[in-house]
Design an enzyme around this catalytic site. Structure first.
Site, short mmCIF file in Angstrom:
data_model
loop_
_atom_site.label_atom_id
_atom_site.label_comp_id
_atom_site.label_asym_id
_atom_site.label_seq_id
_atom_site.Cartn_x
_atom_site.Cartn_y
_atom_site.Cartn_z
N ASP A 56 0.83 -1.23 -0.01
CA ASP A 56 0.21 -0.03 0.18
C ASP A 56 1.00 1.26 0.10
OD1 ASP A 56 -1.91 -2.04 0.45
OD2 ASP A 56 -2.30 -1.74 2.31
N THR A 57 0.26 2.34 -0.48
CA THR A 57 1.27 3.65 -0.71
C THR A 57 1.83 4.28 0.68
OG1 THR A 57 -0.31 3.90 -2.26
CG2 THR A 57 0.76 5.99 -1.50
#
Length: 373
Positions: free
Chosen positions: A238-239
């Site tokens: 995930d970012t």
């Protein structure tokens, strides 16, 4: 008309020079002109052929040479190297030039040779150097290229019976191996014999897990822009999730590491706010119902507690999107910070955020062993 008795006639005119009769003086002791054109000594001496005088010698050779000149191709004068003789391509005293090879003639000869061999196949010359008839590369050279040290160090690995090819231990030096087909192992771990690259990146928060981003956000490709070969990431993060993400150009290895069939485990550290119940670990291991099916953790433990703040470790072999965040949120504990600390046998260790490091040969071998390569 010449007199047959040249000696008597020369006696009468012995003191004169340039007379018609030649020879040295007769009975009266007269002396004639030795170099005169009518000298009977030069005209006929017992029927022998007349020899050329020094000023009449010729230095031109080849088809135009006369009988009185030197024979073609013999002697230093014929080669143009005699003292006083003209060199090849220079003019002689009679206005002739010695034969020489012109550039135009060489060009025509080369053109004829090209036309003669234009339609013929290339002739394969026999390989005469030692070992040329064998295929593949020397085993110690392949090991050295894979990063196991110098060739001498790789030869010591072979002497210690630590290297095997296609399941058989190699003891002799100089064995040839085909990197495309043969399987090479050192201490039981597969060696990447081809030009593969393997990296581990400690991805910072805010970096997108793509090699390029059309929106201009910071992505994984920004960390490997100076690499000659094209790399791609193994799986995603995930970012806002930090931690280990692998980059490689080995397509088969990347595919197997992310395939559910091989069940490669990943470990995460999650920061949550408690208090947490004692059965949270059992609940995660038994399975949490999500919108896309059950998700189960392989391992759970509390690493650290500071008041109501907990740092827990979750290990699972699934790779669905936001899987750890969704599991803990469904259990009632939203994640504030998430870090992946290991991907299979590759651990984060003390690698700083944003740092890229090349995997060691041992780590690559363990990754391949993890997915049966």
């Amino acid at each position: 008309m010449r007199s047959s008795s040249g000696r008597n006639s020369s006696g009468n005119n012995g003191g004169s020079r340039g007379g018609n009769s030649g020879g040295r003086g007769g009975s009266s002791g007269g002396r004639g002109n030795y170099r005169g054109a009518g000298n009977s000594r030069d005209d006929n001496q017992g029927g022998r052929p007349k020899k050329p005088r020094p000023e009449e010698r010729r230095y031109d050779v080849g088809p135009g040479a006369t009988q009185s000149g030197p024979k073609s191709g013999r002697g230093a004068s014929a080669r143009g190297g005699a003292k006083g003789g003209p060199r090849q391509g220079q003019a002689t005293g009679r206005g002739r030039t010695a034969p020489g090879t012109s550039r135009e003639y060489e060009a025509r000869a080369e053109e004829r040779n090209r036309e003669r061999y234009a339609g013929k196949k290339d002739v394969k010359l026999p390989k005469t150097f030692p070992g040329a008839e064998q295929e593949g590369e020397r085993l110690q050279k392949i090991l050295a290229r894979a990063g196991y040290g110098s060739r001498r160090a790789c030869e010591e690995l072979i002497e210690q019976a630590r290297v095997e090819v296609n399941g058989e231990i190699v003891l002799e030096q100089g064995k040839r191996v085909d990197p495309e087909k043969d399987e090479v192992k050192v201490d039981g771990l597969t060696v990447a014999t081809q030009s593969y690259q393997f990296f581990s990146l400690n991805k910072p928060a805010g970096v997108v897990s793509t090699m390029e981003d059309p929106d201009g956000r910071q992505c994984l490709g920004d960390y490997v822009t100076n690499r000659e070969t094209r790399l791609f990431h193994v799986g995603r993060l995930d970012t806002e999730t930090e931690g280990v993400i692998l980059l490689t150009n080995h397509g088969e290895l990347a595919h197997r590491l992310t395939h559910p069939k091989y069940g490669v485990k990943k470990t995460y550290l999650a920061a949550i706010v408690g208090p947490i119940p004692r059965d949270l670990g059992k609940k995660l291991k038994d399975g949490i119902q999500l919108e896309d099916g059950y998700a189960r953790a392989d391992h759970f433990r509390v690493v650290e507690q500071t008041g109501k703040n907990y740092l827990v470790e979750v290990t699972l072999h699934e790779g669905r999107k936001h899987i750890v965040r969704r599991m803990l949120a469904e259990a009632g504990f939203p994640v504030e910070k998430l870090v992946r600390t290991s991907f299979g046998p590759i651990t984060l260790g003390d690698q700083k955020s944003g740092w890229l490091r090349r995997l060691s040969n041992t780590e690559v071998g363990m990754l391949m062993q993890e997915v049966d390569l």
